[in-house]
Write a protein that holds these residues in place. Structure first.
Motif, PDB file in Angstrom:
ATOM      1  N   LEU A  96      -7.993   0.961  -3.919  1.00 26.63           N
ATOM      2  CA  LEU A  96      -7.753   1.011  -2.482  1.00 26.63           C
ATOM      3  C   LEU A  96      -8.729   1.928  -1.774  1.00 26.63           C
ATOM      4  O   LEU A  96      -9.189   1.648  -0.674  1.00 26.63           O
ATOM      5  CB  LEU A  96      -6.332   1.515  -2.215  1.00 26.63           C
ATOM      6  N   LEU A  97      -9.034   3.041  -2.436  1.00 17.67           N
ATOM      7  CA  LEU A  97      -9.970   3.983  -1.830  1.00 17.67           C
ATOM      8  C   LEU A  97     -11.340   3.320  -1.677  1.00 17.67           C
ATOM      9  O   LEU A  97     -11.988   3.428  -0.642  1.00 17.67           O
ATOM     10  CB  LEU A  97     -10.084   5.251  -2.691  1.00 17.67           C
TER      11      LEU A  97
ATOM     12  N   PHE B  95      -5.070  16.378   5.782  1.00 18.42           N
ATOM     13  CA  PHE B  95      -5.681  15.058   6.019  1.00 18.42           C
ATOM     14  C   PHE B  95      -4.902  14.158   6.966  1.00 18.42           C
ATOM     15  O   PHE B  95      -5.386  13.123   7.357  1.00 18.42           O
ATOM     16  CB  PHE B  95      -5.904  14.351   4.672  1.00 18.42           C
TER      17      PHE B  95
ATOM     18  N   LEU C  84      -6.743  15.683  -4.410  1.00 18.29           N
ATOM     19  CA  LEU C  84      -7.770  14.642  -4.241  1.00 18.29           C
ATOM     20  C   LEU C  84      -8.161  14.052  -5.600  1.00 18.29           C
ATOM     21  O   LEU C  84      -8.319  12.840  -5.736  1.00 18.29           O
ATOM     22  CB  LEU C  84      -9.009  15.216  -3.552  1.00 18.29           C
TER      23      LEU C  84
ATOM     24  N   LEU D 226      -5.471  11.686  -6.804  1.00 18.96           N
ATOM     25  CA  LEU D 226      -5.500  10.391  -6.112  1.00 18.96           C
ATOM     26  C   LEU D 226      -6.708   9.564  -6.562  1.00 18.96           C
ATOM     27  O   LEU D 226      -6.620   8.360  -6.745  1.00 18.96           O
ATOM     28  CB  LEU D 226      -5.548  10.590  -4.594  1.00 18.96           C
ATOM     29  N   ARG D 227      -7.832  10.271  -6.734  1.00 17.99           N
ATOM     30  CA  ARG D 227      -9.063   9.579  -7.132  1.00 17.99           C
ATOM     31  C   ARG D 227      -8.902   8.954  -8.515  1.00 17.99           C
ATOM     32  O   ARG D 227      -9.430   7.884  -8.796  1.00 17.99           O
ATOM     33  CB  ARG D 227     -10.217  10.583  -7.139  1.00 17.99           C
TER      34      ARG D 227
ATOM     35  N   LEU E  94      -1.823  18.221   1.414  1.00 14.65           N
ATOM     36  CA  LEU E  94      -2.470  16.939   1.719  1.00 14.65           C
ATOM     37  C   LEU E  94      -2.072  16.446   3.114  1.00 14.65           C
ATOM     38  O   LEU E  94      -2.911  16.004   3.896  1.00 14.65           O
ATOM     39  CB  LEU E  94      -2.039  15.923   0.661  1.00 14.65           C
TER      40      LEU E  94
ATOM     41  N   LEU F 257       0.841  -1.194   0.000  1.00 15.29           N
ATOM     42  CA  LEU F 257       0.000   0.000   0.000  1.00 15.29           C
ATOM     43  C   LEU F 257       0.878   1.246   0.000  1.00 15.29           C
ATOM     44  O   LEU F 257       0.629   2.222  -0.721  1.00 15.29           O
ATOM     45  CB  LEU F 257      -0.886  -0.045   1.255  1.00 15.29           C
TER      46      LEU F 257
ATOM     47  N   LEU G 117       1.045   4.198  -2.693  1.00 16.14           N
ATOM     48  CA  LEU G 117       0.792   5.582  -2.288  1.00 16.14           C
ATOM     49  C   LEU G 117       2.017   6.450  -2.567  1.00 16.14           C
ATOM     50  O   LEU G 117       1.885   7.597  -3.002  1.00 16.14           O
ATOM     51  CB  LEU G 117       0.412   5.635  -0.808  1.00 16.14           C
TER      52      LEU G 117
ATOM     53  N   GLU H 236     -11.833   0.129  -1.492  1.00 13.45           N
ATOM     54  CA  GLU H 236     -11.687  -0.938  -0.493  1.00 13.45           C
ATOM     55  C   GLU H 236     -11.842  -0.371   0.922  1.00 13.45           C
ATOM     56  O   GLU H 236     -12.524  -0.923   1.760  1.00 13.45           O
ATOM     57  CB  GLU H 236     -10.301  -1.556  -0.638  1.00 13.45           C
ATOM     58  N   GLY H 237     -11.203   0.812   1.132  1.00 11.93           N
ATOM     59  CA  GLY H 237     -11.316   1.469   2.438  1.00 11.93           C
ATOM     60  C   GLY H 237     -12.753   1.876   2.712  1.00 11.93           C
ATOM     61  O   GLY H 237     -13.253   1.757   3.826  1.00 11.93           O
ATOM     62  N   ALA H 238     -13.429   2.343   1.652  1.00 12.92           N
ATOM     63  CA  ALA H 238     -14.804   2.802   1.829  1.00 12.92           C
ATOM     64  C   ALA H 238     -15.725   1.640   2.187  1.00 12.92           C
ATOM     65  O   ALA H 238     -16.722   1.799   2.881  1.00 12.92           O
ATOM     66  CB  ALA H 238     -15.299   3.466   0.556  1.00 12.92           C
TER      67      ALA H 238
ATOM     68  N   THR I 255      -5.887  21.326  -2.601  1.00 11.83           N
ATOM     69  CA  THR I 255      -6.583  20.173  -2.008  1.00 11.83           C
ATOM     70  C   THR I 255      -7.414  19.466  -3.068  1.00 11.83           C
ATOM     71  O   THR I 255      -7.376  18.244  -3.218  1.00 11.83           O
ATOM     72  CB  THR I 255      -7.514  20.649  -0.868  1.00 11.83           C
TER      73      THR I 255
ATOM     74  N   LEU J 110      -4.766   3.389  -6.936  1.00 10.75           N
ATOM     75  CA  LEU J 110      -5.270   3.892  -5.664  1.00 10.75           C
ATOM     76  C   LEU J 110      -6.791   3.874  -5.615  1.00 10.75           C
ATOM     77  O   LEU J 110      -7.380   3.763  -4.551  1.00 10.75           O
ATOM     78  CB  LEU J 110      -4.773   5.317  -5.422  1.00 10.75           C
TER      79      LEU J 110
END
Lengths: 166, 291
Positions: free
Chosen positions: A159-160, A119, A147, A150-151, A115, A96, A100, A162-164, A143, A156
């Motif tokens: 992964l985002l 965050f 974002l 990354l989105r 960032l 990860l 990242l 997956e985290g959600a 910002t 990623l």
């Protein structure tokens, strides 16, 4: 100053994490945190009664940016083995972190600093602007761009989500 | 989860585990930096005071008439002017002690250009060898390129210091090929050196030989902490006069050791490509010529 040393012992890992988000390299992160702590030592009587973590994270970001403007003066130790991806197919911390790190490396440095402060350091937009000497509008646009970057990063994005889903 | 919450979660997950060797705060190193800052502060204050005094002295009219400058004469160089050239980071001396290679400081996003080796400078004194490299830094795409210069000394370096003529108070590191295995004796040939990463002050040398294995060798300045920040090796080998720390990790082995004459340089040796079995890596190290 015993209380400075006690604070450093306690805060070291969390400051190192913040610095890694800027440098995406543990040894540069270590160099950055050491530099900032050495600078903070003389100001400790003023810092300690406020919010030292926030103060030092702001120093990490501004020092990091000033290093970039001049040159990286760091000395990298080498006896640490490069991190190896974890086995077993599960996305572990090391993998990860590699993903990242790649994504962060593609961000402009000011966006990376924003960032980290917003965050990871839990800074408000106004505090971030003050720490980096930027206008609030610039912080907002950094910002939003960071974002979005990354989105839209294909690796990623998974992964985002997956985290959600947790 | 909002976008922002997802990013917070991602950053937390990615940085959750700090490498074990870095978990403890390096108090001694921080104290050293504090002391250096204080010393630098006093030096700067003293320099500022001297400048003020010097400025006052210059501003006062001198007792003697000034000699007019010759027409077209170049202004005299002053000590305040920055010395030309680029600083160098470290030096390597070969086994004979007569071939000295110096490596220009790597800068993030920059490379050394406009170099004229004829303008490099080598000054030999009884107690020191002073080297100055010509060139300037310019932006470039690949800042891992190494700029180096090898000089042949008329006599072996011996105990003499090697200093940078451009920044004589700097602390370039020096290592000797006597501190590392004789790679040539083992059949390895050395490829052109590169910097490990963009802006990283760690040299990386790639060594290849017919039939392999190829090796990656990295010398770098290192100041060990008294509280032992060097990662705990899986085992240690004594080869020649050196203690070699051997690290066996999944998918990779590495050997690390310090230079013998001081502890300022740490060497690391890994196998490029497919890792060896643990025993095979030990055997490879034992089979090298260490002396």
């Amino acid at each position: 100053m015993e209380d400075f040393e006690a604070y450093v012992s306690a805060a070291w890992p969390r400051l190192l994490r913040s610095a890694w988000l800027l440098t995406h390299d543990w040894h540069r992160a270590e160099d950055l945190v050491q530099t900032v702590l050495a600078r903070a030592y003389g100001r400790w009587p003023r810092i300690k009664d406020g919010a030292p973590d926030a103060y030092l994270r702001a120093m990490l970001a501004s020092t990091y940016l000033s290093w970039w403007r001049r040159r990286w003066r760091g000395e990298l130790p080498t006896e640490q083995l490069p991190e190896q991806p974890a086995g077993g197919g599960e996305l572990e911390g090391v993998e990860l972190r590699h993903l990242l790190a790649d994504a962060l490396a593609r961000l402009p440095r000011q966006q990376r600093a924003v960032l980290m402060l917003r965050f990871h350091g839990d800074f408000t937009e106004a505090d971030t602007a003050r720490a980096l000497g930027l206008r609030i509008g610039t912080v907002k646009s950094h910002t939003s761009r960071a974002l979005a970057a990354l989105r839209h990063d294909p690796q990623l994005r998974a992964l985002l989500s997956e985290g959600a889903g947790r | 989860m909002s976008d922002e919450e997802q990013v917070i979660d991602l950053l937390d997950r990615a940085t959750a585990s700090v490498p074990a060797a870095l978990l403890e705060a390096p108090h001694a190193a921080i104290r050293r930096r504090v002391r250096r800052r204080r010393a630098a502060g006093w030096t700067a204050a003293a320099a500022a005071a001297l400048l003020i005094i010097a400025g006052f002295a210059v501003a006062r009219p001198g007792p003697a008439a000034q000699m007019p400058a010759a027409p077209g004469a170049a202004p005299a160089a002053t000590s305040a002017q920055e010395a030309p050239g680029v600083p160098w980071l470290g030096a390597r001396i070969d086994r004979t002690g007569t071939r000295l290679t110096v490596y220009a400081v790597p800068l993030l996003g920059k490379c050394v250009a406009e170099r004229d080796p004829n303008r490099d400078d080598l000054v030999l004194d009884d107690d020191r060898v002073t080297v100055q490299l010509d060139g300037i830094y310019t932006g470039c795409a690949d800042d891992t390129q190494v700029t180096s210069r090898t000089f042949t000394l008329p006599q072996a370096l011996g105990d003499r210091f090697v200093v940078d003529g451009r920044s004589p108070r700097g602390q370039p590191f020096l290592f000797s090929d006597k501190d590392v295995p004789d790679f040539a004796a083992g059949g390895w040939s050395e490829q052109k050196a590169v910097w490990l990463n963009s802006g990283a002050a760690v040299l990386q040398l790639y060594l290849t030989r017919p039939g392999g294995p190829d090796l990656i060798f990295t010398p770098a300045r290192w100041q060990p902490e008294p509280d032992g920040r060097v990662a705990t090796p899986d085992h240690t080998l004594t080869l020649g006069d050196l203690q070699i720390d051997v690290y066996n990790r999944p998918g990779q082995q590495a050997a690390g050791w310090f230079s013998s004459h001081n502890s300022d340089v740490r060497f690391m040796l890994t196998v490029a490509g497919n890792p060896l079995e643990k025993d095979a890596f030990d055997a490879l190290l034992r089979g090298m010529t260490w002396a």
